[in-house]
Design a protein around this motif. Structure first.
Motif, PDB file in Angstrom:
ATOM      1  N   ARG A 146      52.708  49.656  38.969  1.00  9.54           N
ATOM      2  CA  ARG A 146      51.425  49.508  38.266  1.00  9.54           C
ATOM      3  C   ARG A 146      50.376  49.025  39.255  1.00  9.54           C
ATOM      4  N   ARG A 147      49.175  49.622  39.182  1.00 10.27           N
ATOM      5  CA  ARG A 147      48.054  49.205  40.021  1.00 10.27           C
ATOM      6  C   ARG A 147      46.819  49.027  39.162  1.00 10.27           C
ATOM      7  N   THR A 148      45.927  48.142  39.599  1.00 11.30           N
ATOM      8  CA  THR A 148      44.639  47.942  38.938  1.00 11.30           C
ATOM      9  C   THR A 148      43.553  47.837  39.994  1.00 11.30           C
ATOM     10  N   GLY A 149      42.482  48.622  39.848  1.00 11.67           N
ATOM     11  CA  GLY A 149      41.367  48.545  40.784  1.00 11.67           C
ATOM     12  C   GLY A 149      41.801  48.799  42.210  1.00 11.67           C
ATOM     13  N   THR A 150      41.537  47.827  43.091  1.00 13.44           N
ATOM     14  CA  THR A 150      41.909  47.939  44.498  1.00 13.44           C
ATOM     15  C   THR A 150      43.131  47.087  44.836  1.00 13.44           C
ATOM     16  N   GLU A 151      43.792  46.568  43.825  1.00 13.65           N
ATOM     17  CA  GLU A 151      44.943  45.701  44.061  1.00 13.65           C
ATOM     18  C   GLU A 151      46.142  46.493  44.557  1.00 13.65           C
ATOM     19  N   ASP A 152      47.095  45.785  45.157  1.00 17.04           N
ATOM     20  CA  ASP A 152      48.337  46.414  45.592  1.00 17.04           C
ATOM     21  C   ASP A 152      49.197  46.778  44.393  1.00 17.04           C
ATOM     22  N   ALA A 153      49.978  47.816  44.561  1.00 17.75           N
ATOM     23  CA  ALA A 153      50.884  48.238  43.494  1.00 17.75           C
ATOM     24  C   ALA A 153      52.014  47.230  43.331  1.00 17.75           C
ATOM     25  N   MET A 154      52.343  46.947  42.082  1.00 15.34           N
ATOM     26  CA  MET A 154      53.427  46.018  41.769  1.00 15.34           C
ATOM     27  C   MET A 154      54.486  46.742  40.942  1.00 15.34           C
ATOM     28  N   PRO A 155      55.770  46.580  41.286  1.00 10.94           N
ATOM     29  CA  PRO A 155      56.822  47.262  40.509  1.00 10.94           C
ATOM     30  C   PRO A 155      56.968  46.661  39.118  1.00 10.94           C
ATOM     31  N   ILE A 156      57.150  47.510  38.127  1.00  9.91           N
ATOM     32  CA  ILE A 156      57.424  47.032  36.768  1.00  9.91           C
ATOM     33  C   ILE A 156      58.865  47.327  36.363  1.00  9.91           C
TER      34      ILE A 156
END
Length: 220
Positions: A146-156
């Motif tokens: 999952r990613r939001t805006g310019t943030e790094d992707a985080m595993p869900i």
């Protein structure tokens, strides 16, 4: 004259037979216990996988149903497509203005290891900044991110919990805005998600999850 007292006891043969019976019973009991322990560990592992998958699916469903401007796409790598590629950390997802169904998400081109869906969040309850949200699947990592805006992707989904994502498919329909009258499109956008997962301890056993999400916001 004092009589000699005779004390009775077990004979050697009786002792040997008793030990043999005892050993057999203990072996059977220990074997049954080990089977129960192994079965319990496998059930706990499968429960952990299902909990992880349910959390991931619920999270996606909650955000997607209230989103707008769906855009489904695939990519060969994180850097393919330039700086605006929405799979790349730091690339601003808000620069993605296209909306399209993209059949590639269902049947990605050969060599494409990334596929996902980005959308604009309705409100700021999750991202806090009304940013575009992205859910995508990495076939090499076998994980959903999952990613939001310019943030790094985080595993869900977590491989440490034993959840291996074998396949992740998206079917997106009705992304074009609604049109008035009977000549235009009248259906609400819908997203169907299919997940094929397995347990790291038992890769041959698969778990299949599928859900269809209809957009709640009226897309005029």
């Amino acid at each position: 004259m004092r009589k000699l007292s005779i004390q009775s006891g077990f004979t050697l043969i009786e002792i040997i037979v008793s030990l043999g019976v005892f050993s057999t019973v203990v072996t059977i009991a220990v074997g049954a216990l080990l089977v129960l322990v192994a079965a319990n560990q496998q059930l706990q592992s499968e429960q952990s996988v299902m909990t992880n998958l349910s959390f991931a699916l619920d999270s996606m469903t909650r955000e997607i149903r209230t989103g707008t401007a769906y855009n489904c796409d695939t990519a060969a790598s994180y850097t393919a497509g330039g700086n605006n590629n929405f799979f790349e950390d730091g690339a601003n997802l808000d620069n993605i203005v296209d909306i399209d169904d993209y059949d590639d998400c269902d049947d990605p081109p050969e060599g494409h290891t990334l596929r996902g869906l980005s959308f604009v969040e309705s409100g700021d309850s999750v991202s806090g900044t009304n940013d575009r949200v992205l859910y995508f699947y990495d076939t090499e990592a076998q994980t959903i991110f999952r990613r939001t805006g310019t943030e790094d992707a985080m595993p869900i989904t977590s491989t440490s919990s034993g959840a291996i994502i074998n396949d992740f498919r998206l079917w997106v329909t009705g992304t074009e805005p609604l049109e008035s009258g009977f000549s235009g499109r009248l259906q609400q956008p819908a997203v169907t998600i299919f997940i094929d997962a397995s347990n790291a301890q038992n890769p041959s056993k698969h778990f299949y999850l599928q859900t269809t999400i209809t957009q709640r916001t009226l897309d005029l």
